[in-house]
Enzyme design. Structure first.
Site, short mmCIF file in Angstrom:
data_model
loop_
_atom_site.label_atom_id
_atom_site.label_comp_id
_atom_site.label_asym_id
_atom_site.label_seq_id
_atom_site.Cartn_x
_atom_site.Cartn_y
_atom_site.Cartn_z
CG ASP A 108 54.40 44.81 -9.58
OD1 ASP A 108 55.16 43.95 -9.10
OD2 ASP A 108 53.40 44.55 -10.27
NE ARG A 109 53.12 43.33 -14.85
CZ ARG A 109 54.05 42.60 -15.48
NH1 ARG A 109 55.09 42.15 -14.81
NH2 ARG A 109 53.94 42.33 -16.77
NE ARG A 112 57.84 44.39 -14.64
CZ ARG A 112 59.15 44.30 -14.39
NH1 ARG A 112 60.01 44.74 -15.28
NH2 ARG A 112 59.59 43.77 -13.26
CG HIS A 153 54.17 36.37 -9.81
ND1 HIS A 153 55.35 36.33 -9.12
CD2 HIS A 153 54.02 37.65 -10.24
CE1 HIS A 153 55.90 37.54 -9.12
NE2 HIS A 153 55.14 38.35 -9.80
CD1 TRP A 154 56.60 38.04 -12.79
CD2 TRP A 154 58.00 38.32 -14.51
NE1 TRP A 154 57.12 39.31 -12.70
CE2 TRP A 154 57.98 39.51 -13.74
CE3 TRP A 154 58.81 38.27 -15.64
CZ2 TRP A 154 58.74 40.63 -14.08
CZ3 TRP A 154 59.58 39.38 -15.97
CH2 TRP A 154 59.53 40.54 -15.21
CE1 TYR A 215 53.44 39.43 -13.74
CE2 TYR A 215 51.17 40.21 -13.70
CZ TYR A 215 52.42 40.13 -13.12
OH TYR A 215 52.65 40.76 -11.92
CG HIS A 276 56.92 43.80 -4.50
ND1 HIS A 276 57.77 44.15 -5.52
CD2 HIS A 276 55.67 43.75 -5.04
CE1 HIS A 276 57.07 44.32 -6.64
NE2 HIS A 276 55.80 44.07 -6.38
#
Length: 300
Positions: A108-109, A112, A153-154, A215, A276
């Site tokens: 997830d984050r 990134r 949610h983004w 975000y 997820h």
């Protein structure tokens, strides 16, 4: 509470150029850095990390803004929460631990951050594993109605004027548990001890704000950096393993391997039988694939 799940892991706090990062370590062998996603902490790896520690030196951290790491103030451009800044924290942590080269996996984050780490510091990253994501730039450039509904949610978390902070802050436990519960499909249930820790950490207003800044950065400064890389032809040169949930939005919405091949030279991967949260829903499969990948490409 984290000792209940990772009691054999040593704990320390490392100063990454003024940002204190919460760190857990265990095992011997080639170094592997594991990064968590939203709204978790390093405990998302509590099933997987002990398996990897049998053959690797495993490093778990809380990203800046999350868990028990620092939540530095932001600015109008959200640069303190750019993936470039967050990735540099992790580079400094690994250097402090004595590792100039290491493998990294991010969910997830954290995926990134790991992606940016591999782009900005290719000399340091021996192998990159990304869990249930496509590149941020790819996601925004291919956004459609399905993306807006599935990843609402983004946009919500990136909203300004303190709106998401105020609304989440009214009941952070509801937000954490319902957000995670909506993206779980069979497999291993979430650990109550882990979820209690996520709620504890996310109940800090500073954590809510910092995660929103994460975000906001993704929708602004991160895209500036990503576009600059694309224009310059910069790609991930380390081997990439992409894993995703067969029942999740990413698996249903994208050709994941094709998306990553637009950003990296060598990509392999597959879907796992979950939604997820791969390290928590499908821990045995996740550990198996990561261990094999790092043995082949991470320096073992």
């Amino acid at each position: 509470m984290s000792d209940q799940l990772l009691g054999d892991f040593e704990h320390r706090t490392i100063d990454a150029d003024g940002v204190r990062i919460n760190v857990r370590t265990a095992g011997d062998g080639p170094p592997v850095l594991l990064l968590h996603g939203y709204p978790q902490t390093h405990l998302i790896w509590h099933h997987v990390a002990p398996v990897l520690a049998a053959t690797h030196r495993v490093v778990l951290t809380d990203l800046r803004g999350y868990g028990d790491s620092d939540k530095p103030p932001s600015d109008a451009e959200h640069t303190p929460y750019a993936k470039r800044a967050m990735a540099r924290d992790q580079l400094l942590v690994m250097r402090e631990l004595g590792f100039d080269r290491f493998a990294v996996a991010g969910h997830d984050r954290g995926g990134r951050v790991a992606h940016r780490l591999a782009l900005d510091h290719p000399e340091a990253v021996t192998a990159l594993a990304v869990l249930d994501i496509v590149p941020t730039r790819h996601a925004f450039r291919h956004a459609d109605m399905g993306f807006g509904l599935g990843y609402y949610h983004w946009y919500f978390l990136a909203a300004g004027n303190g709106i998401p902070e105020h609304l989440i802050g009214q009941d952070p436990e509801f937000w954490v548990r319902t957000r995670m519960g909506a993206r779980h499909h069979g497999g291993t249930p979430f650990s109550e001890a882990a979820q209690a820790e996520y709620v504890r950490c996310f109940s800090d207003p500073a954590a809510i704000h910092a995660s929103c800044e994460d975000y906001r950065a993704a929708a602004s400064v991160d895209l500036v950096h990503d576009d600059a890389d694309a224009a310059a032809g910069r790609r991930v040169t380390a081997p990439v393993l992409a894993l995703w949930g067969a029942h999740g939005f990413v698996g249903r919405h994208y050709d994941v391997l094709e998306a990553w091949r637009g950003y990296a030279d060598e990509v392999r991967g597959q879907a796992l039988p979950c939604d997820h949260y791969l390290p928590e829903e499908a821990p045995a499969e996740t550990a198996h694939h990561l261990r094999a990948f790092f043995a082949a490409d991470g320096g073992a």
